[in-house]
Design a protein around this motif. Structure first.
Motif, mmCIF file in Angstrom:
data_model
loop_
_atom_site.group_PDB
_atom_site.id
_atom_site.type_symbol
_atom_site.label_atom_id
_atom_site.label_comp_id
_atom_site.label_asym_id
_atom_site.label_seq_id
_atom_site.Cartn_x
_atom_site.Cartn_y
_atom_site.Cartn_z
ATOM 1 N N ALA A 322 -43.745 14.910 8.267
ATOM 2 C CA ALA A 322 -43.250 15.457 9.538
ATOM 3 C C ALA A 322 -43.066 14.384 10.610
ATOM 4 C CB ALA A 322 -44.200 16.538 10.050
ATOM 5 N N TYR A 323 -43.752 13.229 10.457
ATOM 6 C CA TYR A 323 -43.680 12.168 11.460
ATOM 7 C C TYR A 323 -43.112 10.869 10.887
ATOM 8 C CZ TYR A 323 -46.652 15.453 13.881
ATOM 9 O OH TYR A 323 -47.144 16.607 14.462
ATOM 10 N N ALA A 324 -42.747 10.891 9.614
ATOM 11 C CA ALA A 324 -42.221 9.689 8.973
ATOM 12 C C ALA A 324 -40.728 9.559 9.268
ATOM 13 C CB ALA A 324 -42.447 9.752 7.462
ATOM 14 N N SER A 325 -40.287 8.346 9.551
ATOM 15 C CA SER A 325 -38.868 8.101 9.795
ATOM 16 C C SER A 325 -38.089 8.249 8.496
ATOM 17 C CB SER A 325 -38.665 6.697 10.358
ATOM 18 O OG SER A 325 -38.953 5.724 9.361
ATOM 19 N N LEU A 326 -36.776 8.384 8.638
ATOM 20 C CA LEU A 326 -35.910 8.489 7.464
ATOM 21 C C LEU A 326 -36.076 7.264 6.572
ATOM 22 C CD1 LEU A 326 -33.589 10.124 6.113
ATOM 23 C CD2 LEU A 326 -31.998 8.729 7.437
ATOM 24 N N GLU A 327 -36.212 6.106 7.193
ATOM 25 C CA GLU A 327 -36.339 4.868 6.430
ATOM 26 C C GLU A 327 -37.648 4.814 5.645
ATOM 27 O OE1 GLU A 327 -33.462 4.802 9.426
ATOM 28 O OE2 GLU A 327 -35.640 4.953 9.772
ATOM 29 N N GLN A 328 -38.732 5.346 6.226
ATOM 30 C CA GLN A 328 -39.994 5.407 5.492
ATOM 31 C C GLN A 328 -39.857 6.286 4.255
ATOM 32 O OE1 GLN A 328 -42.559 6.123 9.254
ATOM 33 N NE2 GLN A 328 -43.997 5.519 7.662
ATOM 34 N N LEU A 329 -39.240 7.449 4.435
ATOM 35 C CA LEU A 329 -39.072 8.377 3.322
ATOM 36 C C LEU A 329 -38.202 7.769 2.224
ATOM 37 C CD1 LEU A 329 -38.518 11.627 5.409
ATOM 38 C CD2 LEU A 329 -40.581 11.004 4.156
ATOM 39 N N GLN A 330 -37.321 6.860 2.618
ATOM 40 C CA GLN A 330 -36.457 6.194 1.645
ATOM 41 C C GLN A 330 -37.050 4.878 1.158
ATOM 42 O OE1 GLN A 330 -32.815 5.911 3.909
ATOM 43 N NE2 GLN A 330 -32.214 8.034 3.458
#
Length: 556
Positions: A322-330
């Protein structure tokens, strides 16, 4: 009582969040079959007796079947569906488990310098491991007093440090983070805890928790840190879920969090798991950022050496979607803008009571083109700044913490510019007054020198005065350092030494401290009264009321 049973009981009593319970359930997939079978049976009994609902039952069953992983890593847990509960990594749970005997590590297994290799030596996965409980002692030094929280990688206990007791320390308590058994023999997890200790020790800042040491007792690996009294920010958000906090009350929290992250970024460290559960509000009002457990170095350098090339903490999967950036998730390289996205989400929650994207991950929110609703109490400039920080794509997001603060704060971007001009003018005026006072042949008062201000300086003064009013309203008169009403008025006088509003504001602070001192005096608390007097005289050394009360206190 097993860890899963303890966690489920704590969830039923609303002491931990659903996400934390799912994390514990998901971790059972690495446990022996008998442990998993016992947990399933306990879950079945609780469901059939009506103690948990069907949604919770199905969610936990799914987690135990290993269907909620974020990626291939065996420690990544992300429920496919979860109720809209607030995140809380430091949820309070009661520890009633029977005390178990902990056998200290033998001298042969201990080394003077604890490295990952030395920690792994002697850790045998087949070795029986007693569950920690209140009453146990680690390293013949730390007596466990209370289970404070259950997180993704371990448990946090309040403990009495017997060394502090021997030294007659008035504050003998510390907090111990102990790795869970599922992470105990994972070299990556050991490195993560070791790195967290090392990084936190270098991040000396008033708004970052103090970390003391990293150690092992038998099969238990732990980190010791300062013990805080208060509550997680997630609890404060829940208390204002309907409307959010007024900006004047939220701003000191926002700025403190931002300053902590900015300090870490200057040290080339990204937090990578910033969320309300990792922010703590002390009973003294101080803000602390916790848990740099998966913090990542920005880039690589020579001095990083071997550590930098073998370890990527993000692969542990401990981030919060919920608080992770798109780049973190990728799984992109760490960047300070990851933390800016998380900070913007928390800021939105503080001011509105709601997550900007309904707790959806950035990936899902972007897929459905979800846009956050405007916050009525923010000015247009502030809302635009918050929107930019919430941008899904990194290149569209605020580039730095300073940019975010300049946009969202109660001042414009010119707030951070033109310091040298103001300081230079102040020095010139000071020299002029000095020479005038030392003229032997004059008896006239030194004339005030009119200062010509440009539009940007006038705007800056206006912003500083507005900021001073906010600090005064929330009680930040002379502290914390660099973020209080007295400091803001002083900055105005650096630009315009004869600014009447700033001089009146300083007198107002001194008057308020005099009033507080008299209140303590009337309660017969002379010590606190004198502290307030001294604080007031630092603001205005010639304040007659404070001088009079000081003399009265000294005489008595």
């Amino acid at each position: 009582m097993s860890r899963f049973e303890l966690a489920l009981k704590a969830f039923q009593q609303a002491q931990i969040a659903y996400e934390d319970l799912l994390a514990v359930a998901g971790s059972l997939t690495t446990e022996p079959d008998r442990v998993m079978a016992a947990a399933r049976q306990f879950l079945e009994n609780e469901y059939r007796s009506g103690k948990i609902g069907a949604d919770v039952y199905r969610g936990l069953q799914s987690a135990m079947q290993d269907e909620t992983r974020l990626a291939d890593s065996p420690t990544k847990i992300a429920p496919a569906s979860r109720p809209p509960a607030q995140d809380d990594a430091t949820s309070i749970v009661s520890a009633s488990a029977k005390a178990a005997t902990i056998i200290p590590a033998s001298p042969a297994t201990q080394t003077p310098t604890l490295t990952t290799e030395s920690l792994l030596q002697g850790l045998d996965p087949s070795q029986p491991r007693a569950e920690l409980a209140v009453g146990n002692t680690l390293k013949n030094r730390f007596v466990l007093e209370e289970l404070l929280g259950v997180g993704g990688m371990g448990m946090v206990f309040k403990a009495t440090d017997l060394r502090k007791v021997e030294a007659s320390d008035k504050e003998p308590f510390v907090a111990l983070k102990v790795l869970n058994q599922d992470f105990q023999f994972n070299p990556m997890a050991l490195v993560a805890l070791q790195r967290e200790t090392k990084r936190a020790q270098t991040l000396s800042h008033p708004n970052i928790i103090k970390v003391y040491d990293f150690d092992r007792d038998g099969t238990h690996v732990f980190m010791s840190m300062e013990y805080l009294q208060g509550k997680p920010l997630s609890h404060l958000i829940r208390e204002h879920v309907d409307r959010g906090l007024p900006f004047k009350k939220a701003w000191p929290i926002i700025s403190a969090m931002a300053e902590a992250l900015a300090h870490a970024h200057k040290k080339n460290i990204v937090h990578s798991d910033f969320k309300p559960g990792n922010v703590f509000i002390g009973d003294d009002g101080e803000i602390r950022v916790l848990d740099f457990g998966i913090a990542c170095a920005i880039g690589r350098s020579e001095k990083d050496g071997h550590d930098a090339t073998i370890f990527n903490a993000r692969s542990l999967g401990a981030m919060t979607p919920a608080y992770a950036s798109l780049e973190q998730l990728q799984n992109s390289d760490p960047d300070p803008r990851d933390d800016i996205y998380a900070l913007a989400c928390i800021t939105y929650e503080l001011l509105s009571g709601k997550h900007p994207f309904g707790r959806l991950s950035a990936e899902k929110a972007m897929e459905v083109n979800l846009q956050p609703k405007p916050i009525a109490q923010l000015k247009r400039r502030q809302w635009k700044g918050l929107q930019k920080a919430l941008a899904f794509k990194q290149e569209d997001r605020s580039a730095s913490i300073d940019e975010f603060l300049a946009a969202i704060g109660p001042h414009s971007s010119v707030y951070y510019g033109l310091w040298s001009t103001g300081v230079l003018l102040a020095c010139l005026i000071g020299l002029n007054v000095y020479w005038t006072l030392n003229e032997k042949n004059t008896v006239t008062e030194a004339p005030k020198v009119a200062v010509e201000l440009n539009p940007e300086q006038n705007q800056k003064i206006k912003d500083l005065l507005e900021l001073a009013d906010i600090h005064f309203d929330v009680g930040y008169l002379t502290a914390p350092t660099g973020s209080n009403a007295f400091w803001a008025y002083q900055e105005v006088l650096k630009i315009d030494p004869y600014n009447k509003a700033a001089m009146d504001g300083i007198n107002k602070i001194a008057d308020t401290l005099e009033q507080q001192a008299w209140e303590f005096y009337e309660k017969n608390d002379r010590s606190e009264a004198l502290k307030k007097v001294q604080e007031g005289l630092e603001v205005n050394p010639v304040h007659k009321g404070l001088q009079s009360l000081r003399d009265k206190l000294r005489f008595n």
